[in-house]
Design a protein around this motif. Structure first.
Motif, mmCIF file in Angstrom:
data_model
loop_
_atom_site.group_PDB
_atom_site.id
_atom_site.type_symbol
_atom_site.label_atom_id
_atom_site.label_comp_id
_atom_site.label_asym_id
_atom_site.label_seq_id
_atom_site.Cartn_x
_atom_site.Cartn_y
_atom_site.Cartn_z
ATOM 1 N N LEU A 31 55.582 35.505 20.298
ATOM 2 C CA LEU A 31 56.258 36.485 21.155
ATOM 3 C C LEU A 31 56.831 35.833 22.409
ATOM 4 N N ILE A 32 56.066 34.909 22.984
ATOM 5 C CA ILE A 32 56.566 34.197 24.170
ATOM 6 C C ILE A 32 57.779 33.361 23.800
ATOM 7 N N LYS A 33 57.721 32.701 22.649
ATOM 8 C CA LYS A 33 58.841 31.883 22.189
ATOM 9 C C LYS A 33 60.077 32.738 21.960
ATOM 10 N N GLN A 34 59.861 33.965 21.514
ATOM 11 C CA GLN A 34 60.996 34.855 21.306
ATOM 12 C C GLN A 34 61.653 35.218 22.636
ATOM 13 N N THR A 55 47.767 31.102 32.608
ATOM 14 C CA THR A 55 47.734 31.577 33.997
ATOM 15 C C THR A 55 47.655 33.090 34.113
ATOM 16 N N THR A 56 47.742 33.789 32.986
ATOM 17 C CA THR A 56 47.783 35.253 33.023
ATOM 18 C C THR A 56 46.553 35.879 32.367
ATOM 19 N N THR A 57 45.509 35.107 32.196
ATOM 20 C CA THR A 57 44.330 35.594 31.491
ATOM 21 C C THR A 57 43.563 36.630 32.311
ATOM 22 N N THR A 58 42.642 37.294 31.623
ATOM 23 C CA THR A 58 41.742 38.258 32.250
ATOM 24 C C THR A 58 40.406 37.584 32.507
ATOM 25 N N LEU A 59 39.836 37.835 33.683
ATOM 26 C CA LEU A 59 38.583 37.187 34.076
ATOM 27 C C LEU A 59 37.411 38.154 34.139
ATOM 28 N N SER A 60 37.627 39.397 33.759
ATOM 29 C CA SER A 60 36.545 40.383 33.796
ATOM 30 C C SER A 60 36.521 41.157 32.492
ATOM 31 N N ASP A 61 35.370 41.765 32.195
ATOM 32 C CA ASP A 61 35.257 42.559 30.980
ATOM 33 C C ASP A 61 35.767 43.969 31.228
ATOM 34 N N THR A 69 49.977 41.187 27.278
ATOM 35 C CA THR A 69 51.086 41.751 28.039
ATOM 36 C C THR A 69 51.504 40.837 29.179
ATOM 37 N N ALA A 70 50.538 40.382 29.960
ATOM 38 C CA ALA A 70 50.848 39.559 31.130
ATOM 39 C C ALA A 70 51.481 38.232 30.745
ATOM 40 N N ALA A 71 51.103 37.676 29.585
ATOM 41 C CA ALA A 71 51.630 36.376 29.183
ATOM 42 C C ALA A 71 53.132 36.405 28.970
ATOM 43 N N GLN A 81 51.246 36.880 39.518
ATOM 44 C CA GLN A 81 50.165 36.033 39.990
ATOM 45 C C GLN A 81 49.771 35.062 38.887
ATOM 46 N N ALA A 82 49.420 33.860 39.296
ATOM 47 C CA ALA A 82 48.989 32.821 38.366
ATOM 48 C C ALA A 82 47.677 32.255 38.889
ATOM 49 N N ILE A 83 46.620 32.389 38.080
ATOM 50 C CA ILE A 83 45.294 31.916 38.481
ATOM 51 C C ILE A 83 44.932 30.721 37.606
ATOM 52 N N ILE A 84 44.515 29.624 38.249
ATOM 53 C CA ILE A 84 44.089 28.457 37.480
ATOM 54 C C ILE A 84 42.676 28.058 37.910
ATOM 55 N N PRO A 85 41.835 27.634 36.956
ATOM 56 C CA PRO A 85 40.475 27.208 37.311
ATOM 57 C C PRO A 85 40.478 25.816 37.928
#
Length: 596
Positions: free
Chosen positions: A388-391, A407-413, A448-450, A581-585
């Motif tokens: 989907l991203i490639k599209q 960078t768009t992942t979810t960090l909570s349940d 969705t965020a990706a 927003q982009a979050i990186i560890p």
């Protein structure tokens, strides 16, 4: 614009804990679901399958390399690789193995590569996918579970697994274990197969009729020497009202999948719960005081069906079998400056299409669908999202796609609490603790965020080549694999423009740079961070404006404030004024401070 998306799947069955069959329907269903929910149109999808490994025999790395090369020649866009090495590659560095090097060539050709992390968790450094050009996916649970239950006569309720109906009504049924139901009152058998209900010919059907048959679930089921289907046939042949499998204590480290059952039944997946069940059963046996022979079976139970899913809010969580970082850079288990896994995706109890003629698993013989678990199930989800991203972004490089996902992942349940990670094979939910970057990478994939990352971290083949050349003594190995000679290079994994920062050894101070590229409209960003414990971090610039399509260099200076060999974790957040927003560890494994 019509986009031809090619997903390449290497479908294998490897023996042991490391792999499971990869089911194509996972990706196809995911794409269909996302197509509806995200109102996007995937013009058409072509899946190419390259068979390189075989059941029982396995295969050779050369065959897998040949399949990867053929996929590249066929001009695929995405490779989904649900296989990993069965041992850590020897030699100068884990990255220098034939499969990783073949995948580097695929990345050079613009192919996004997804690989399962491996099912060798939960111990540290259990990762089986090593290289920074490969997108490594760990396995998480989702909120849909299929549980059934056995209610005992002492009012205890024990959870089980099994896609099975329940016993009729509220009636309780007597329990009888197979070794106690032999013909002619013969003694308990020494053959394991009888206790596993694999042979009905030696059981007393008159004694069992109308009762729930109790069977042992041993390592022989995992190895394919015994099967649930055979036990169900046995139960049916002796007119049992249902069947219950208790877990042999030696069956550790295996995810028990809900197995289709045509009659009331379940498998107790916990060794502790199995002990409780057996204690109740054995304590309820009435024996002749003189001979010790069983004269009455007083244990009773009923089975509550598990054909309908239950939904919870504790997902996602990292499954115990999902391989963990830190990423080992060599066979001596030195740590790499590279974060693995990259993220986690649904991999537990995944529905997929199954050939009714398939012989890979006796449990699913004759079935049109199967429910399996493993990192092999998680990787295709990410392959579908990458399509989907490639599209949407046809010009994205493999690293750009990886960045959008990371960078768009979810960090909570789903309850808003930190994602948890299971820590043990046995009773894994009782040993959970908050997941770190070495458990879940950047976090849980967010479909969705990706598709709207705002900014990306990009790098390419030349960067990976320089990284390999920066490994001490690597020049002849690099030339052997790539055909190109190394120039002088001091690049490390931490210097790659990855959407994460990992420093294996922080020797007093280190300067790290990252370059972000704006792939959205003009936006102003603020950079904030949480420093790993035992470090002091500064960042410049702390604010910047990036026009669409432009790049911005950000510099981090990291200083150690204490000596420690314990990994510590922080994060860096890039927050745009238009909502991106982009979050990186940010991970530091070892810190060294010299005293004056």
């Amino acid at each position: 614009m019509l986009l031809k998306i090619l997903l390449h799947h290497l479908i294998v069955m490897a023996m042991g804990r490391t792999q499971h069959p990869l089911l194509l329907v996972i990706t196809e269903f995911l794409l269909w679901w996302l197509d509806i929910n995200l109102e996007m149109q995937v013009a058409w999808l072509l899946v190419r399958i390259y068979k390189a490994l075989y059941k029982s025999f396995g295969g050779f790395a050369a065959d897998v390399v040949a399949a990867i090369d053929q996929a590249a020649e066929d001009n695929v866009d995405i490779i989904s690789l649900s296989i990993t090495p069965n041992r850590r590659p020897p030699g100068l560095a884990t990255f220098f193995n034939p499969i990783d090097m073949a995948l580097l060539s695929a990345v050079k050709a613009g192919i996004f590569v997804v690989q399962a992390a491996g099912n060798t968790g939960p111990s540290p450094k259990s990762m089986s996918s090593y290289s920074p050009w490969i997108f490594t996916v760990g396995a998480s649970a989702h909120d849909r579970v299929y549980n059934n239950y056995v209610v005992l006569g002492n009012n205890l309720t024990i959870q089980g697994v099994g896609l099975a109906p329940g016993t009729d009504g509220d009636s309780m049924y007597s329990l009888i274990a197979a070794p106690h139901a032999l013909k002619n009152n013969t003694v308990s058998p020494t053959e394991m197969s009888l206790g596993e209900c694999q042979d009905s010919s030696r059981l007393d059907a008159d004694l069992i009729k109308g009762k729930i048959l109790v069977c042992s679930y041993s390592i022989r089921f995992v190895l394919g020497l015994s099967s649930v289907k055979q036990a169900l046939d046995t139960a049916n042949n002796v007119s049992a009202a249902g069947v219950i499998f208790y877990l042999d204590p030696f069956v550790l480290g295996f995810q028990l999948n809900p197995t289709p059952m045509r009659m009331p039944g379940l498998i107790i997946p916990s060794s502790d719960d199995s002990k409780v069940f057996l204690t109740y059963y054995n304590d309820s046996l009435v024996r002749d005081e003189t001979s010790g022979r069983i004269v009455r079976f007083d244990a009773v139970a009923k089975i509550l069906g598990g054909l309908n899913p239950n939904y919870g809010n504790s997902a996602p969580k990292v499954m115990f079998y999902s391989a963990r970082g830190p990423d080992p850079e060599d066979n001596s288990l030195s740590n790499a400056d590279i974060l693995k896994p990259n993220l986690i995706a649904p991999g537990s109890s995944i529905w997929g299409a199954w050939s009714s003629l398939g012989l890979d698993s006796a449990e699913f013989a004759g079935e049109s669908f199967a429910m399996l678990s493993g990192t092999s199930m998680a990787a295709p989800h990410v392959a579908g999202l990458a399509a989907l991203i490639k599209q949407k972004f046809p010009s994205f490089s493999p690293a750009a796609i990886a960045s959008a996902l990371s960078t768009t992942t979810t960090l909570s349940d789903r309850q808003g609490k930190p994602i948890m990670a299971q820590r043990t094979y046995s009773n894994p939910d009782s040993t959970q603790s908050p997941a770190t970057a070495f458990d879940m990478g950047n976090g849980f994939v967010n479909a969705t965020a990706a598709l709207d990352p705002g900014i990306i971290f990009d790098c390419g083949y030349n960067d990976f080549f320089s990284f390999l050349c920066g490994i001490n003594g690597s020049s002849p190995v690099v030339t052997n694999y790539t055909g190109n000679s190394c120039a002088a290079s001091t690049m490390t994994g931490a210097d790659l423009n990855l959407p994460s920062i990992t420093i294996a050894v922080l020797n007093q101070t280190r300067t790290i740079t990252r370059t972000v590229t704006n792939v959205a409209a003009d936006e102003s960003y603020t950079v904030s961070y949480s420093a790993p414990y035992g470090t002091v971090v500064s960042v410049a610039p702390a604010q910047f404006v990036t026009p669409s399509g432009q790049k911005q260099l950000v510099t981090f200076v990291v200083n150690a404030t204490m000596n420690s060999s314990t990994a510590s974790f922080g994060s860096v957040g890039f927050y745009g004024d238009k909502g991106h927003q982009a979050i990186i560890p940010f991970s530091v494994i070892s810190k060294v401070v010299y005293s004056s």
